[in-house]
Design an enzyme around this catalytic site. Sequence first.
Site, PDB file in Angstrom:
ATOM      1  N   ASP A  17       0.876  -1.165   0.000  1.00 25.73           N
ATOM      2  CA  ASP A  17       0.000   0.000   0.000  1.00 25.73           C
ATOM      3  C   ASP A  17       0.917   1.219   0.000  1.00 25.73           C
ATOM      4  O   ASP A  17       1.491   1.567   1.033  1.00 25.73           O
ATOM      5  CB  ASP A  17      -0.898  -0.043   1.249  1.00 25.73           C
ATOM      6  CG  ASP A  17      -1.765   1.202   1.386  1.00 25.73           C
ATOM      7  OD1 ASP A  17      -1.702   2.088   0.500  1.00 25.73           O
ATOM      8  OD2 ASP A  17      -2.512   1.281   2.382  1.00 25.73           O
ATOM      9  N   LYS A  68       3.117  11.226  -3.323  1.00 27.23           N
ATOM     10  CA  LYS A  68       2.075  10.583  -4.123  1.00 27.23           C
ATOM     11  C   LYS A  68       1.145  11.612  -4.759  1.00 27.23           C
ATOM     12  O   LYS A  68       0.627  11.410  -5.844  1.00 27.23           O
ATOM     13  CB  LYS A  68       1.286   9.636  -3.222  1.00 27.23           C
ATOM     14  CG  LYS A  68       0.224   8.806  -3.920  1.00 27.23           C
ATOM     15  CD  LYS A  68      -0.413   7.854  -2.925  1.00 27.23           C
ATOM     16  CE  LYS A  68      -1.500   7.005  -3.545  1.00 27.23           C
ATOM     17  NZ  LYS A  68      -2.055   6.054  -2.547  1.00 27.23           N
ATOM     18  N   GLU A 122      -7.307   0.537  -4.513  1.00 29.19           N
ATOM     19  CA  GLU A 122      -7.294   0.451  -3.051  1.00 29.19           C
ATOM     20  C   GLU A 122      -8.621  -0.020  -2.444  1.00 29.19           C
ATOM     21  O   GLU A 122      -8.622  -0.915  -1.611  1.00 29.19           O
ATOM     22  CB  GLU A 122      -6.851   1.795  -2.453  1.00 29.19           C
ATOM     23  CG  GLU A 122      -5.346   2.002  -2.643  1.00 29.19           C
ATOM     24  CD  GLU A 122      -4.885   3.436  -2.505  1.00 29.19           C
ATOM     25  OE1 GLU A 122      -5.674   4.291  -2.057  1.00 29.19           O
ATOM     26  OE2 GLU A 122      -3.719   3.708  -2.849  1.00 29.19           O
ATOM     27  N   ASP A 130     -12.930   5.318   1.253  1.00 26.11           N
ATOM     28  CA  ASP A 130     -11.495   5.293   1.522  1.00 26.11           C
ATOM     29  C   ASP A 130     -10.915   6.711   1.487  1.00 26.11           C
ATOM     30  O   ASP A 130     -10.663   7.252   0.421  1.00 26.11           O
ATOM     31  CB  ASP A 130     -10.828   4.389   0.464  1.00 26.11           C
ATOM     32  CG  ASP A 130      -9.312   4.301   0.640  1.00 26.11           C
ATOM     33  OD1 ASP A 130      -8.763   4.963   1.535  1.00 26.11           O
ATOM     34  OD2 ASP A 130      -8.686   3.562  -0.146  1.00 26.11           O
TER      35      ASP A 130
END
Lengths: 180, 623
Positions: free
Chosen positions: B26, B88, B188, B210
Amino acid sequence: MLAIADNFFAQFALPAGFEIDSGKLNARYRELQAQVHPDRFAAAGEARRLQAIQLSSYLNEAYETLRSPLRRAGYLLRLQGIDVEQVAQSDLAPELLFEQMELRESLAELPENESAFDQLDELNRKAANRLAERQGQFVQALAGNQLEEARKLFHELQFLHKFQMEIHKKEESLESVADF
Amino acid sequence: MSLLQISEPGGGAARRAVHRRAAGIDLGTTNSLVATAVGGEVRTLADADGAHLLPSAVHYGAAGVLAVGAAAKARAAADPGNVVVSAKRALGKSLGELQTGGNFRPYRFDAGKGNAAPAFVTAAGPRDPVEVSAAILRALARRCREETGEELAGAVITVPAYFNDAQRQQTRHAAELAGIEVLRLLNEPTAAAVAYGLDRGEHGNIIVFDLGGGTFDVSLLSLQKGVFEVLATGGDTALGGDDFDQAVADWLIAQSGAETVAAPDWPALLQVANRAREQLSDADQAEVAWRDWRGTLDAAQFTEIVAALVRRTILSCRRVMRDAGMDTGAIDNVLLVGGATRMPVIRGAVTKFFGREPLTDIDPDRVVAMGAGIQAEVLIGNRSTGDFLLLDVNPLSLGIETMGELVEKIIRRNTAIPVAKSQEFTTFRDGQTAMALHVVQGERELVSECRSLARFTLGGIPPMVAGAAKVKVTFQVDADGLLSVSAEEASTGSKAEVQVKPSFGLDSGQIEQMLRDSRNHAREDMRARALGEARLDATRLMDAIKSAIEEDGAILSAAEQDGIDQALAELRKALAEEDPTRIEELTRELNRTSEAFAARRMDLAVGAALRGESIDTLGCEAE
């Protein structure tokens, strides 16, 4: 690994027709994907993996075609050898054009605030009712082998479907400014 | 050491000849994790201090990477600019987007060379988000290797479901740069649903909400008999816990009456904001101090400060439900993923919108990595493929530019993948012999409002009158969600093809250069790694032999016992020194000395197995 059937309906062991058992379609789709999905062949050779991608893509295309009422209707016509891609002006009755104009105008006239939501719901219901009505007529025309009539109805369905998408867009833009 | 390994009785036939180490990673905005199979169960791995989360922070100095993770994060305030966090968020972004987006303080950016991705300016020179991500991935791969003693053979890396093609491509590049074989990019929320649903044999319609450090996804899945079908997905790749911190930071600035905050002070300010936000997850108010100003932030104020952000998450939920044509009443469960979902304000909004309490009994930080780890086990062949199947969708519409700068959508959002779709286009001028194709991604109708993915030209069209040529354009999206496009002219069969790369992506020369750099850099710690591995192998063998002697020492002759004792003593001495080659030699020597003993033990064990008694595996395989 997967026998390609003559048409999408046969692929999912369903009778060819507008009315469809969506539960069966979904169950059969999952079953077949479980056999061909690329994840099943992650460790296999290049050729096998490529084949898996192709078969899986084919199944997805078949599934999405049958799942959507509009695309299903178009596909049924295609099976009858009718090209639904081409639309001539003469295919569209003046009444249909008036109806479309009227619907679009009511959408354009909606206020840009939350008071529009109720009217939007009302428009949505109207479009849905008309869709259901036309779909019924489409089924009948197809059953009676009145293919020309069925084709015209299909184009009407296309219009109404497009209109529904515009309602959704309007909803989205209203939501981004309104409180809820 | 092979002879000391005895496989489980009865399991031999079903077991694969080679076990290959696979992991789920992850790669998060704020924190990253790695999960792998330990003792038959996929678990996240902790570092030496017991921490499972690796902060996604990289500290650069003149010599290169100084630290990754908690050590790097701790220096963010002291050495701002050289500690890159939340890289990211910068993946797939252009220089303009990075410079105008307010969330990249205190960094300075460099355009990068030619077609390269824009880079963070650090003491080590320009480092683009792909390189920063690679440093984090390398640290996770190392953790996995140290914990399991095995080289990582492949990994499933998770990406936000709403990541576009450029962001996915760059995530893949980062893994390549880190020397990791990517088995799959997995969305994800889908990963979270796997970890959650497989565990409980769950079925029905599940919402995965999420909210991570920097990205937000919401997915609607239908679970039935081990098949996870994504019905619709939506979200925002520029919305996460970081934004809540920013909002609190802005409030702090206003409250404290500070006129401006210098860029280098931002990391410290954001840490104050972050602490306050986290306190409010458990308490009604938080004490805050910024420079000379002191005050309290209570839950009601916080709710007001972040209302616009919360609202954006709910708008995405609405859109997903609408795309799926489903009412919230048809939802069976709501799963919260990502550390930012611990905020009561989020839980409240989600509960209100879906009309049900979300599930909170799973760790929102670890569930994504675990799901990826499970999928990695399947894809690498360690686990039966019959267990489950993931059917995912394409998150954003893909299309092509047509006349009048309009977008013709070829593959609509939420179409099941893999998918291939073709559409015919024609020439618009008489005698036209080439056609320029412009591939875009997004929901808007104007090209300028979508993201440009690639441009290419199909030549060799025979001159004909306008509208006579038929060019078939095919879009293909694979199971990673990556797009390739081809175009073919019907009468001549003339063809052109592109694997879509972001237009500011790296060309292959740059990737090579980066690989070379990372190799040079890697040489420094290669010796350290070799030493670690040699020590690990040696310790395992020593432990195995010691416990074997404890159990079955009776079958050893005195001479054998002496030989083994001596080899053990020598190896123990070498362990205290720093020479990996010496340790390896002595490990082999110990293995040779104990071979006969191991073989005899094996016979005994097989005999026991035939009598139906269970035996412990003697080797050190974790599973």
